[in-house]
Design a protein around this motif. Structure first.
Motif, PDB file in Angstrom:
ATOM      1  N   MET A   1       0.861  -1.180   0.000  1.00 51.30           N
ATOM      2  CA  MET A   1       0.000   0.000   0.000  1.00 51.30           C
ATOM      3  C   MET A   1       0.903   1.238   0.000  1.00 51.30           C
ATOM      4  O   MET A   1       1.855   1.296   0.759  1.00 51.30           O
ATOM      5  N   PRO A   2       0.626   2.226  -0.839  1.00 54.69           N
ATOM      6  CA  PRO A   2       1.431   3.449  -0.866  1.00 54.69           C
ATOM      7  C   PRO A   2       1.314   4.248   0.437  1.00 54.69           C
ATOM      8  O   PRO A   2       0.297   4.199   1.124  1.00 54.69           O
ATOM      9  N   TRP A   3       2.368   4.996   0.731  1.00 54.82           N
ATOM     10  CA  TRP A   3       2.385   5.909   1.871  1.00 54.82           C
ATOM     11  C   TRP A   3       2.050   7.315   1.395  1.00 54.82           C
ATOM     12  O   TRP A   3       2.428   7.716   0.294  1.00 54.82           O
ATOM     13  N   PHE A   4       1.374   8.060   2.260  1.00 56.33           N
ATOM     14  CA  PHE A   4       1.029   9.455   1.990  1.00 56.33           C
ATOM     15  C   PHE A   4       1.381  10.296   3.197  1.00 56.33           C
ATOM     16  O   PHE A   4       1.421   9.800   4.328  1.00 56.33           O
ATOM     17  N   VAL A   5       1.638  11.560   2.938  1.00 56.84           N
ATOM     18  CA  VAL A   5       1.942  12.491   4.023  1.00 56.84           C
ATOM     19  C   VAL A   5       1.115  13.757   3.833  1.00 56.84           C
ATOM     20  O   VAL A   5       1.004  14.279   2.723  1.00 56.84           O
ATOM     21  N   LYS A   6       0.487  14.169   4.917  1.00 57.65           N
ATOM     22  CA  LYS A   6      -0.219  15.458   4.951  1.00 57.65           C
ATOM     23  C   LYS A   6       0.653  16.383   5.782  1.00 57.65           C
ATOM     24  O   LYS A   6       0.875  16.152   6.974  1.00 57.65           O
ATOM     25  N   ILE A   7       1.183  17.408   5.157  1.00 58.90           N
ATOM     26  CA  ILE A   7       1.967  18.425   5.855  1.00 58.90           C
ATOM     27  C   ILE A   7       1.037  19.599   6.070  1.00 58.90           C
ATOM     28  O   ILE A   7       0.432  20.113   5.120  1.00 58.90           O
ATOM     29  N   GLU A   8       0.913  20.021   7.336  1.00 55.19           N
ATOM     30  CA  GLU A   8      -0.098  21.028   7.650  1.00 55.19           C
ATOM     31  C   GLU A   8       0.486  22.225   8.373  1.00 55.19           C
ATOM     32  O   GLU A   8       1.527  22.136   9.018  1.00 55.19           O
ATOM     33  N   GLU A   9      -0.242  23.329   8.249  1.00 54.98           N
ATOM     34  CA  GLU A   9       0.087  24.569   8.942  1.00 54.98           C
ATOM     35  C   GLU A   9      -1.178  25.062   9.625  1.00 54.98           C
ATOM     36  O   GLU A   9      -2.236  25.155   8.999  1.00 54.98           O
ATOM     37  N   GLY A  10      -1.068  25.346  10.916  1.00 60.16           N
ATOM     38  CA  GLY A  10      -2.209  25.864  11.658  1.00 60.16           C
ATOM     39  C   GLY A  10      -2.618  27.245  11.166  1.00 60.16           C
ATOM     40  O   GLY A  10      -1.764  28.074  10.856  1.00 60.16           O
ATOM     41  N   ILE A  11      -3.934  27.471  11.098  1.00 70.78           N
ATOM     42  CA  ILE A  11      -4.429  28.772  10.608  1.00 70.78           C
ATOM     43  C   ILE A  11      -5.432  29.407  11.576  1.00 70.78           C
ATOM     44  O   ILE A  11      -6.079  30.386  11.213  1.00 70.78           O
ATOM     45  N   VAL A  12      -5.546  28.843  12.773  1.00 75.08           N
ATOM     46  CA  VAL A  12      -6.446  29.404  13.783  1.00 75.08           C
ATOM     47  C   VAL A  12      -5.654  29.607  15.071  1.00 75.08           C
ATOM     48  O   VAL A  12      -4.547  29.082  15.221  1.00 75.08           O
ATOM     49  N   ASP A  13      -6.242  30.329  16.008  1.00 76.84           N
ATOM     50  CA  ASP A  13      -5.562  30.528  17.286  1.00 76.84           C
ATOM     51  C   ASP A  13      -5.465  29.214  18.058  1.00 76.84           C
ATOM     52  O   ASP A  13      -6.204  28.255  17.799  1.00 76.84           O
ATOM     53  N   LYS A  14      -4.534  29.153  18.997  1.00 76.64           N
ATOM     54  CA  LYS A  14      -4.269  27.917  19.734  1.00 76.64           C
ATOM     55  C   LYS A  14      -5.492  27.399  20.494  1.00 76.64           C
ATOM     56  O   LYS A  14      -5.761  26.193  20.440  1.00 76.64           O
ATOM     57  N   PRO A  15      -6.272  28.223  21.185  1.00 74.66           N
ATOM     58  CA  PRO A  15      -7.458  27.681  21.869  1.00 74.66           C
ATOM     59  C   PRO A  15      -8.455  27.015  20.908  1.00 74.66           C
ATOM     60  O   PRO A  15      -9.018  25.967  21.227  1.00 74.66           O
ATOM     61  N   THR A  16      -8.652  27.601  19.740  1.00 75.12           N
ATOM     62  CA  THR A  16      -9.554  27.002  18.750  1.00 75.12           C
ATOM     63  C   THR A  16      -8.973  25.680  18.261  1.00 75.12           C
ATOM     64  O   THR A  16      -9.666  24.661  18.200  1.00 75.12           O
ATOM     65  N   PHE A  17      -7.694  25.681  17.929  1.00 74.17           N
ATOM     66  CA  PHE A  17      -7.019  24.474  17.450  1.00 74.17           C
ATOM     67  C   PHE A  17      -7.103  23.361  18.494  1.00 74.17           C
ATOM     68  O   PHE A  17      -7.474  22.222  18.189  1.00 74.17           O
ATOM     69  N   ASP A  18      -6.762  23.720  19.738  1.00 72.88           N
ATOM     70  CA  ASP A  18      -6.682  22.712  20.807  1.00 72.88           C
ATOM     71  C   ASP A  18      -8.010  22.020  21.087  1.00 72.88           C
ATOM     72  O   ASP A  18      -8.018  20.869  21.533  1.00 72.88           O
ATOM     73  N   GLN A  19      -9.121  22.681  20.808  1.00 70.02           N
ATOM     74  CA  GLN A  19     -10.408  22.027  21.080  1.00 70.02           C
ATOM     75  C   GLN A  19     -10.662  20.847  20.156  1.00 70.02           C
ATOM     76  O   GLN A  19     -11.473  19.965  20.470  1.00 70.02           O
TER      77      GLN A  19
END
Length: 88
Positions: A1-19
């Motif tokens: 099975m092939p491998w995939f990678v999702k590279i991400e960058e946060g675009i919201v404030d930390k409290p929103t992200f953390d929820q």
């Protein structure tokens, strides 16, 4: 099975992200249970991270990424790549 990678960058404030982090962790555990060998984490300097996983196709990989609570709740922007392993 092939491998995939999702590279991400946060675009919201930390409290929103953390929820959404608990839902993201549960989502990754479900991927592991389904045989996708998923691994997830964040960069030490914060602000982004990566999800590494196996999928049958690019289309399946895209569907997997769309189901991630961090993506579904617009907490990150991301790039999805197929990872071609040359040595193990």
């Amino acid at each position: 099975m092939p491998w995939f990678v999702k590279i991400e960058e946060g675009i919201v404030d930390k409290p929103t992200f953390d929820q959404y982090v608990p839902a993201h962790k549960a989502y990754v555990q479900d991927l592991i249970a389904k045989g996708h060998q998923a691994k997830t984490g964040y960069w030490a300097e914060r602000g982004g991270g990566m999800l590494l996983f196996e999928a049958n196709s690019k289309q399946e990989a895209q569907a997997i990424v769309q189901g991630d609570p961090l993506v579904a709740n617009h907490c990150v922007k991301y790039q999805l790549h197929e990872w071609c392993i040359i040595a193990e």
